[in-house]
Enzyme design. Structure first.
Site, PDB file in Angstrom:
ATOM      1  N   GLU A  33       0.835  -1.225   0.000  1.00 63.26           N
ATOM      2  CA  GLU A  33       0.000   0.000   0.000  1.00 63.26           C
ATOM      3  C   GLU A  33       0.861   1.264   0.000  1.00 63.26           C
ATOM      4  O   GLU A  33       0.563   2.249   0.684  1.00 63.26           O
ATOM      5  CB  GLU A  33      -1.026  -0.042   1.133  1.00 63.26           C
ATOM      6  CG  GLU A  33      -2.046  -1.145   0.876  1.00 63.26           C
ATOM      7  CD  GLU A  33      -3.375  -0.973   1.564  1.00 63.26           C
ATOM      8  OE1 GLU A  33      -3.754   0.161   1.867  1.00 63.26           O
ATOM      9  OE2 GLU A  33      -4.035  -2.008   1.773  1.00 63.26           O
TER      10      GLU A  33
HETATM   11  C1  LIG Z   1       2.566  -9.599   0.245  1.00 65.93           C
HETATM   12  C2  LIG Z   1       2.157  -8.483  -0.644  1.00 65.93           C
HETATM   13  C3  LIG Z   1       0.810  -8.186  -0.796  1.00 65.93           C
HETATM   14  C4  LIG Z   1       0.415  -7.171  -1.665  1.00 65.93           C
HETATM   15  N1  LIG Z   1      -0.940  -6.943  -1.878  1.00 65.93           N
HETATM   16  C5  LIG Z   1      -1.311  -6.111  -2.898  1.00 65.93           C
HETATM   17  C6  LIG Z   1      -2.686  -6.015  -3.274  1.00 65.93           C
HETATM   18  O1  LIG Z   1      -3.586  -6.615  -2.670  1.00 65.93           O
HETATM   19  N2  LIG Z   1      -3.004  -5.237  -4.339  1.00 65.93           N
HETATM   20  C7  LIG Z   1      -2.060  -4.545  -5.045  1.00 65.93           C
HETATM   21  O2  LIG Z   1      -2.423  -3.874  -5.996  1.00 65.93           O
HETATM   22  N3  LIG Z   1      -0.751  -4.618  -4.704  1.00 65.93           N
HETATM   23  C8  LIG Z   1      -0.352  -5.390  -3.649  1.00 65.93           C
HETATM   24  N4  LIG Z   1       0.973  -5.487  -3.305  1.00 65.93           N
HETATM   25  C9  LIG Z   1       1.965  -4.770  -4.107  1.00 65.93           C
HETATM   26  C10 LIG Z   1       2.649  -3.623  -3.354  1.00 65.93           C
HETATM   27  O3  LIG Z   1       1.753  -2.570  -3.160  1.00 65.93           O
HETATM   28  C11 LIG Z   1       3.901  -3.245  -4.139  1.00 65.93           C
HETATM   29  O4  LIG Z   1       4.835  -4.303  -3.980  1.00 65.93           O
HETATM   30  C12 LIG Z   1       4.486  -1.944  -3.699  1.00 65.93           C
HETATM   31  O5  LIG Z   1       3.645  -0.872  -4.074  1.00 65.93           O
HETATM   32  C13 LIG Z   1       5.889  -1.700  -4.282  1.00 65.93           C
HETATM   33  O6  LIG Z   1       5.926  -1.927  -5.646  1.00 65.93           O
HETATM   34  P1  LIG Z   1       7.082  -2.852  -6.282  1.00 65.93           P
HETATM   35  O7  LIG Z   1       7.099  -4.107  -5.503  1.00 65.93           O
HETATM   36  O8  LIG Z   1       6.865  -2.935  -7.728  1.00 65.93           O
HETATM   37  O9  LIG Z   1       8.418  -2.070  -5.972  1.00 65.93           O
HETATM   38  P2  LIG Z   1       9.048  -0.892  -6.858  1.00 65.93           P
HETATM   39  O10 LIG Z   1       8.012   0.116  -7.167  1.00 65.93           O
HETATM   40  O11 LIG Z   1       9.795  -1.498  -7.985  1.00 65.93           O
HETATM   41  O12 LIG Z   1      10.080  -0.271  -5.824  1.00 65.93           O
HETATM   42  C14 LIG Z   1      11.362  -0.833  -5.553  1.00 65.93           C
HETATM   43  C15 LIG Z   1      12.068   0.091  -4.568  1.00 65.93           C
HETATM   44  O13 LIG Z   1      12.258   1.373  -5.183  1.00 65.93           O
HETATM   45  C16 LIG Z   1      11.686   2.382  -4.375  1.00 65.93           C
HETATM   46  N5  LIG Z   1      11.180   3.468  -5.215  1.00 65.93           N
HETATM   47  C17 LIG Z   1      10.356   3.375  -6.284  1.00 65.93           C
HETATM   48  N6  LIG Z   1      10.089   4.593  -6.771  1.00 65.93           N
HETATM   49  C18 LIG Z   1      10.772   5.487  -5.996  1.00 65.93           C
HETATM   50  C19 LIG Z   1      10.891   6.908  -5.979  1.00 65.93           C
HETATM   51  N7  LIG Z   1      10.238   7.685  -6.874  1.00 65.93           N
HETATM   52  N8  LIG Z   1      11.673   7.478  -5.027  1.00 65.93           N
HETATM   53  C20 LIG Z   1      12.314   6.718  -4.112  1.00 65.93           C
HETATM   54  N9  LIG Z   1      12.228   5.376  -4.071  1.00 65.93           N
HETATM   55  C21 LIG Z   1      11.455   4.762  -4.997  1.00 65.93           C
HETATM   56  C22 LIG Z   1      10.596   1.698  -3.584  1.00 65.93           C
HETATM   57  O14 LIG Z   1      10.258   2.422  -2.409  1.00 65.93           O
HETATM   58  C23 LIG Z   1      11.262   0.356  -3.304  1.00 65.93           C
HETATM   59  O15 LIG Z   1      12.123   0.489  -2.201  1.00 65.93           O
HETATM   60  C24 LIG Z   1       1.386  -6.437  -2.378  1.00 65.93           C
HETATM   61  C25 LIG Z   1       2.748  -6.708  -2.183  1.00 65.93           C
HETATM   62  C26 LIG Z   1       3.138  -7.724  -1.354  1.00 65.93           C
HETATM   63  C27 LIG Z   1       4.613  -8.016  -1.210  1.00 65.93           C
END
Ligand SMILES: Cc1cc2nc3c(=O)[nH]c(=O)nc-3n(C[C@H](O)[C@H](O)[C@H](O)COP(=O)(O)OP(=O)(O)OC[C@H]3O[C@@H](n4cnc5c(N)ncnc54)[C@H](O)[C@@H]3O)c2cc1C
Length: 380
Positions: A363
């Site tokens: 989230e």
């Molecule tokens: C167990 C679990 C349950 C989940 N449930 C849901 C769900 O029900 N529905 C849903 O839609 N999603 C869900 N998610 C997804 C979750 O919301 C995302 O994993 C999260 O938003 C991060 O996206 P990403 O994993 O693609 O990481 P990325 O966006 O690739 O980020 C990787 C890293 O880069 C950092 N980063 C990215 N952009 C920036 C920036 N502009 N400035 C600084 N740092 C940055 C991030 O903070 C992170 O540390 C779930 C995830 C997990 C692990």
């Protein structure tokens, strides 16, 4: 200012505490180890009215306020965040999203069974290439006149298997960028939907997380929430409330770990006295208590703002950011206070530490909360 809870809020807190401490605790270690979905607990929580807590009683909800929701989430999360996350997604993403932004027909058809806890909802925003940058939606919802045709893949979806009502965020008009995105209610049994395997996670191992694939999934246009192109705004607005749920979850993880650390420090002896009588341990406990109290106040303030119809986006980002960060710190120290016993499953704190990590990620990661907060500070 009034820092006192109402009688009703205290009753709800007590009901959640009783259920967590008497029932959830009994099988949480086994469910976590084996990744077993907590089906009977979810049914029991539905009977307690906890799956549609915030929904207006005219749509079969509990009509409770957001303060009560924070209190209940904290108590459930002290013991089992895999259960708390089902509550959080159902209440503050799916039910809230449909109640606030859906139309009357959608509330009748979809919201009522979700509020009764007969059906569970899931919120499908993230994709393999669109996490923090949710504008990069590749899932498409092609406008076919009377229906949408959905194609694409969603990742990490909580409640993907146990849930039957999905809110899917998808791109309809790529030329319009994020203004071409829609939020569409999709029933899981619609042909063309398939699930990836249950994700083998570090923590919250018994929550139900899968990727979801859509292949030519036909959904009636009447299932779109709001005007054409409202989907991205819908997702961002809904997540503002969702963050209060996850912040309260992080708070519960932290306060649960702190309670266990206090208890243990009053039982364990080293160098001829209880470890709580060593100032090094007592000071760790005092630092935990200050952090937990601050996190609770941030959660309650965001909830109060929401309940009183005031803007709460920045407050919920602050609550989520702070509570998630301190959950990681407090649980790590709780393991430390338990020494070697903290490193094994029986004492629960290692699980709480694994659960805390996820609250910094989903989230909206901690970094994304920092972006939301700093934008609010810097805007003219
Ligand atoms: C167990 C679990 C349950 C989940 N449930 C849901 C769900 O029900 N529905 C849903 O839609 N999603 C869900 N998610 C997804 C979750 O919301 C995302 O994993 C999260 O938003 C991060 O996206 P990403 O994993 O693609 O990481 P990325 O966006 O690739 O980020 C990787 C890293 O880069 C950092 N980063 C990215 N952009 C920036 C920036 N502009 N400035 C600084 N740092 C940055 C991030 O903070 C992170 O540390 C779930 C995830 C997990 C692990």
């Amino acid at each position: 200012m009034n820092f006192e809870f109402t009688e009703e809020q205290i009753m709800i807190q007590q009901a959640a505490r009783d259920y967590a401490q008497r029932e959830l605790i009994t099988d949480v270690i086994e469910r976590d180890a084996k990744g077993i979905f907590p089906e009977h607990h979810i049914k029991n929580l539905a009977n307690l009215g906890f799956l549609g807590m915030l929904v207006d009683p005219k749509y079969d909800g509990g009509g409770m306020d957001t303060i009560s929701y924070v209190l209940a989430m904290e108590e459930i999360s002290k013991v089992d965040s895999s259960v708390a996350v089902v509550m959080s997604v159902n209440n503050s993403l799916v039910c809230y999203g449909i109640e606030k932004y859906g139309n009357e027909a959608q509330r009748e058809k979809f919201l009522k069974p979700l509020a009764r806890g007969e059906k569970i909802g899931a919120f499908l925003l993230s994709e393999p290439e669109a996490g923090s940058d949710a504008t990069s939606q590749r899932t498409t919802a092609e406008d076919k006149g009377d229906h949408y045709l959905i194609n694409g893949t969603k990742n990490w979806i909580t409640n993907a298997n146990c849930g039957s009502t999905y809110i899917v965020i998808a791109q309809t008009d790529p030329a319009k960028g994020h203004k071409g995105i829609n939020a569409i209610i999709v029933e899981k049994n619609t042909p063309g939907i398939s699930l990836g395997p249950h994700e083998d996670k570090m923590g919250m191992r018994s929550s139900d997380t899968h990727s979801v694939m859509f292949t030519d999934v036909k959904v009636p246009k009447e299932n779109r929430i709001g005007e054409d192109g409202f989907g991205f705004k819908f997702a961002m607005k809904t997540l503002e409330g969702g963050r209060i749920g996850i912040a309260s979850q992080a708070l519960g993880i932290a306060s649960g770990a702190m309670e266990r650390a206090i208890q243990y420090s009053k039982e364990r002896k080293a160098f001829g006295k209880l470890i709580s009588q060593h100032q090094g341990i007592a000071f760790k406990l005092s630092d935990m208590a200050v952090k937990v109290e601050n996190a609770r106040n941030l959660c309650l303030k965001a909830a109060w703002l929401k309940d009183n119809g005031k803007p709460y986006g920045t407050a919920s980002a602050m609550a989520k950011y702070y509570a998630a960060e301190i959950a990681m710190q407090v649980t790590t120290e709780a393991v430390q206070i338990h020494g070697g016993y903290g490193y094994v499953k029986e004492y629960h704190v290692e699980r709480l530490m694994r659960e805390a990590k996820l609250t910094q990620i989903y989230e909206g990661t901690s970094e994304i909360q920092q972006i939301v907060i700093s934008r609010a500070l810097l805007e003219d």
